[in-house]
Structure formats: C-alpha cells, structure tokens
Motif scaffolding. Sequence first.
Motif, short mmCIF file in Angstrom:
data_model
loop_
_atom_site.label_atom_id
_atom_site.label_comp_id
_atom_site.label_asym_id
_atom_site.label_seq_id
_atom_site.Cartn_x
_atom_site.Cartn_y
_atom_site.Cartn_z
N SER A 28 10.77 -10.94 0.34
CA SER A 28 10.80 -9.49 0.47
C SER A 28 12.37 -8.97 0.69
CB SER A 28 9.93 -8.88 1.65
OG SER A 28 9.75 -7.73 1.80
N ASN A 116 6.86 -1.33 0.21
CA ASN A 116 5.75 -1.52 1.33
C ASN A 116 4.93 -2.83 0.34
OD1 ASN A 116 6.26 0.19 3.16
ND2 ASN A 116 5.23 1.78 1.73
N ASP A 119 6.39 -6.04 1.11
CA ASP A 119 6.25 -6.45 2.50
C ASP A 119 4.67 -7.20 2.50
OD1 ASP A 119 8.54 -5.80 3.40
OD2 ASP A 119 7.88 -4.15 4.17
N ASP A 122 4.77 -10.31 0.55
CA ASP A 122 5.38 -11.48 1.50
C ASP A 122 4.60 -12.14 2.24
OD1 ASP A 122 7.53 -13.12 1.99
OD2 ASP A 122 8.46 -11.63 3.28
#
Length: 397
Positions: A28, A116, A119, A122
């Motif tokens: 990420s 976002n 994330d 990830d």
Amino acid sequence: MKTNPVTLILVFLFLFPIARGFLFKFSSYDLKRDTENLINSISFIVAIFIGIRYYKVIFLNYENSKIYKFIPSEISSILASKPYILYFIIIPIFVYIVYKLISVVLNLIARYTFFNIYDVLDRIISNKSNTVKRIIGAVVQVPRAVCYLVTVLFLLNAVAIINPSMKINSYLKDSKAYNYLCKRIIIPVTNSSVAKSFPNILDNSFKIVTKTDSLNKVGNALKNDDNASNVEDGNSNVIVYYNGVTLDEGIRSNDQINNFARSLTSASKGNLNKARKLYDWIGYDIDYDYQKANMVLNNNYNVKSGAIPTFNTRKGICFDYSCLYVAMARANNIKVRLVTGEGFNGTSWVSHAWNQVYVPEMGTWINVDTTFAKGGNYFNNGSFNIDHRNSKVIGEW
C-alpha cells in the motif's frame, strides 16, 4: 536478424515497471508513492496532448478554427512566419501550466479515493501468498507502463520532426512497434479532428531513379519508354525517372485536363485565387492510392504515373498530385514548379513531392501541397516548413 533498437527501448520501458511490481510485490505504501508518480506522468502526457492538439487546430488548420479569429492578426502573422517560437517558447509554457493544474486536481482526488482503497486492499491480501502479491503488484503497474510508453513515443516523434540524423530516422522508419503505436496514439492526437482525413503516406513511396544510357530502364515498365529525356551529367548522358516515368511524361497534359482546369477557374480573379481553386479541387477530389504506393515502395514500377492517369482515375500518390497540379496550372498560364524533398508523415521523414506557384499580385513563389490538403491548410501556409524540408526544384514552367 538484428532487433531494431527503437523497438527494444519501447518494449523495455513498457515491461520494466511491470517486472518491478512483480519483484517487489504489492504494498500500500509503495503503491501510494507510485500513484503520485503516475499522476505526474499522466498530467504531463495530458498537457502535451492539449498543447499539441490546440497548436494544430489554431495554427495549422486555422481556416477552420473558431479560436483563431480571437488572436490579433499581428501576433498570428509573427507566429505563422516563425513557427519554432511556438515549439520552444509558447507551447512549453502552456504545457507546464496545464500540467501543474491537472496534477494538483488529480493528487487531491487520489488522496481521498484511491489511497483509501489501497489500504483496504492491503489488509485483504495481507495473509495471501507472495505469488498473489507479486501478480497484483505487476497488474497495478500497467498504467504506469503505458504512461512511460506514451511519453517516450512523443519524445521520439518530436526528435523525428526536429531534423534528426539520418541514422535515427532510419531506425524510426524500420521499427514496426513505433510506427504501429504512432499511427494509433500520436497521429490522432497531433492531427486532432482532421486525422481521419489525413492520407496515411506510405514510407518512401516516391522514388527517383537515375540511369545512364546503357542502363536506361527501370523494370519492365521502362523497357519500351521512348519518351525519356536525356540530361547531361558530366561526360555521361543520364535519364531521371520519377516513379517510373520521366518528368516530361509525368506533367504531360491533354485537352480534357486543360479545358477542365480553365472551366474550374473561370469565375476566379487573379492567379492567387485560381491557384487556390486548383489546390482545393486536386486536394479534395483526388484520393491517395495506397495500392500504388505499396507497389512503388517495393520497386514495382509497372504502374501509370503522372497527370493524365491521375486525372482519369482520380487517384495517385504525391508525384501524381504534383504533376496534375502542374498540368492544370499551366492550362491557366500560372507559373508553377515541381519540388521534391521530404515530408513528415506523422512518424518519420519520407521522400515527397509538392509544388510552388508564382503569384504576381504578391511578387513571390508560394508553397502548395495538394497531397496533404485533407490534413489541413497547405496552401501558402506560414508553417509549411515544419513538415517539409530539403526542397529542390526539379522543374519550372
């Protein structure tokens, strides 16, 4: 068989970020940094697109441009007479401003959307195998690879048009990958809305062959040529053939062409208007003959070239367009030249032919390229020399 170095560069630039993404796996944090770099690359490419697109619309196809009328005539005259001011000063400044605006907007959007998503992704794949992470890492690098490729295509295209060395130009012409991508990415952008009409000029399909009197034939088409005109060259007589015919044969006219040319300009006053009328008719009513271009490109001279066959078939290549223009100009008592040199076909410089006509009202010779007419204004265009070079007058009447 040796691999073309231009092709190697393009392949390497496309595969490098994908291979890098596979080796270092998905992350990420790394993807956020890559996204910022990608946004900068995209912003730069879009800025180049806009800069080149509107330069073409305003200055090379200005007769059809609504924007052009808002530019003061004094400024437009200076820019038309000195086109390289646009290339090296105005366009770079404009491109930089557009680049900064686009990059700021896209970076703001990315921070509140894509970052976002990265994330979340990830967290989802944190327990997955390294192979999965490597594959995802490679896939997410594809947009970056495309940006690298497009950027280099634009740079190579710019190098090609700004008078490159013969060696570089030959590599560009021989690279199938470069030519394929240019015709589908660069040319549609640089020629804007006229790209679909612009003739896709095939490589060096205009051939000039010089033969001594002991070798005065070019293939089967020239064995029985009784119309060749001899030219003294030192101690030897030589015959010059243009796409398989002599210059005299190429510009030969007949009553049908002469009468049509006179009727076409009957309502026009002055040589400038008459010359423009001939340019419009030939440029828009004669189609580019791709089959013939391929034959000449492969040294097959079993074709008919010159004014008469072009007028009869309404098809031809650059030499044919130019010969027909000579014939129709002479029918109207307009002083005309046939010029050979090189034209930029959107990817590289190739052998080309065009015309010049003398305008008594202006007291000067002006450039005329009927072959390129469907791609923009090439009648007395101040930017003519941007995509024409190494001109040589081979005949004047």
